[in-house]
Scaffold this motif. Sequence first.
Motif, short mmCIF file in Angstrom:
data_model
loop_
_atom_site.label_atom_id
_atom_site.label_comp_id
_atom_site.label_asym_id
_atom_site.label_seq_id
_atom_site.Cartn_x
_atom_site.Cartn_y
_atom_site.Cartn_z
N UNK A 24 6.46 12.09 3.01
CA UNK A 24 6.16 13.52 3.01
C UNK A 24 4.66 13.71 2.93
N UNK A 25 4.19 14.44 1.94
CA UNK A 25 2.75 14.64 1.75
C UNK A 25 2.14 13.57 0.85
N UNK A 26 2.96 12.72 0.23
CA UNK A 26 2.47 11.82 -0.81
C UNK A 26 1.97 10.52 -0.19
N UNK A 27 0.71 10.13 -0.42
CA UNK A 27 0.19 8.89 0.16
C UNK A 27 0.85 7.67 -0.46
N UNK A 28 0.82 6.57 0.27
CA UNK A 28 1.42 5.33 -0.20
C UNK A 28 0.76 4.91 -1.51
N UNK A 29 1.56 4.53 -2.46
CA UNK A 29 1.06 4.10 -3.77
C UNK A 29 2.18 3.45 -4.55
N UNK A 30 2.03 3.27 -5.85
CA UNK A 30 3.07 2.64 -6.65
C UNK A 30 4.41 3.37 -6.51
N UNK A 31 5.42 2.63 -6.10
CA UNK A 31 6.75 3.21 -5.97
C UNK A 31 6.96 4.03 -4.72
N UNK A 32 5.95 4.11 -3.82
CA UNK A 32 6.06 4.92 -2.61
C UNK A 32 5.93 4.02 -1.39
#
Length: 396
Positions: A24-32
């Motif tokens: 969605x709008x959330x950039x790749x990071x921990x848990x994504x």
Amino acid sequence: MSTPHLAWYSHEICFWHDPGSGSGYVPVGPGIEPLRQFAVDPDLRRAEGLVKASGVQDRFTCVTPTPATDEDLLLVHTPEHIERVEATSAIGSGDAGVYAHVNYHSAQAARLAVGACVQAATSVLEGRFDRAYCLVRPPGHHAEPDRAMALCLYNNVAVAARAAQRHGARRVLILDWDVHHGNGIQRTFYEDPDVLYISLHQDGLFPAASGLVTETGAGAGAGSTLNVPLPAGSGHDAYLAAVDRLVEPAARAFRPDLILVAAGVDASGHDPMGRMMCTSRTFHAMTSTLCRLADELTRGRIVFAHEGGYSAWYQPTLVLGTAAAIAGLPAPQDPFLHSLDHLPGQRLQRHQDRVITHLETHHPLLSRTASDVPSAALSDAPSATPSAAPSPGGGR
């Protein structure tokens, strides 16, 4: 009117803008985990391909836009905002505002998107074209004077409206039927009596608490904002009722010299970013009505600019429906129509009608009689002298 002269503005670099991998709008990071974005712009290339394959684009003169200049962007945006977009794009990735991720090509794509809308608006004012469609990316209606927001870097339609005023248009009507509220357009013109902003959007979707019926303009611009927050699940009949009972009478009271349409297609029943039920028939019908209204009020001068649209499979058909209506052609075949058209929500529901009825009787522009409308707003004659250049950012 005679067969209209139509323009189609698009540029390959607009399809190279990509908000990046994320969820969605959330950039790749921990848990994504990386996920295909809803707003991948090669989908728009597919839309243009369908319009070409159908033969509809043959009715248009294709125009390659040039990038907007700093002078254009400063009609709405602050220098700091422009610098932030350019700098973030130059390093190849990042967030240029709030949920406004960019890549290396994004700054150029954003200038081309604005440039297309500015050039389309000035071209129809000069009589080179009657109607124009801008198939551009990134979108613009969330971008505020001092910040990018929600995929929008520069406010394409707002800058086009200011450029039209600079070019001699006294009054500009902006209709925004993107499923989200155009907070950036509203903020830019909230105190401007010469720009009527009308937004049809899903109530309470995005931004939060934005686009309420009580937001009707301020100061000299009191009454020049008309928000129509339709309940989730609104479909074909609700949208056409809003256009017939709110947009048309408001436009006739305002008497614009130019109509700009923020023509997002994310109010469709297959779009993942909203919960509305519009079909290609809805967008074809609304577009046809606006073109007829332009023939009546503005000597045919109208510009459509693409905004949101995130269904990879349905967006091309929706763009084709819009383009066909601009060209005065019947609604095209829609292979997805059967999955939406039979649903009960396509008919106007009582709770949807309440919103429209409330605005008919309470909005300042609609509730007063024609004799109450200021004489300047009833004049047919376009101004020969451009309005004074506004300060960057407008006001609220």
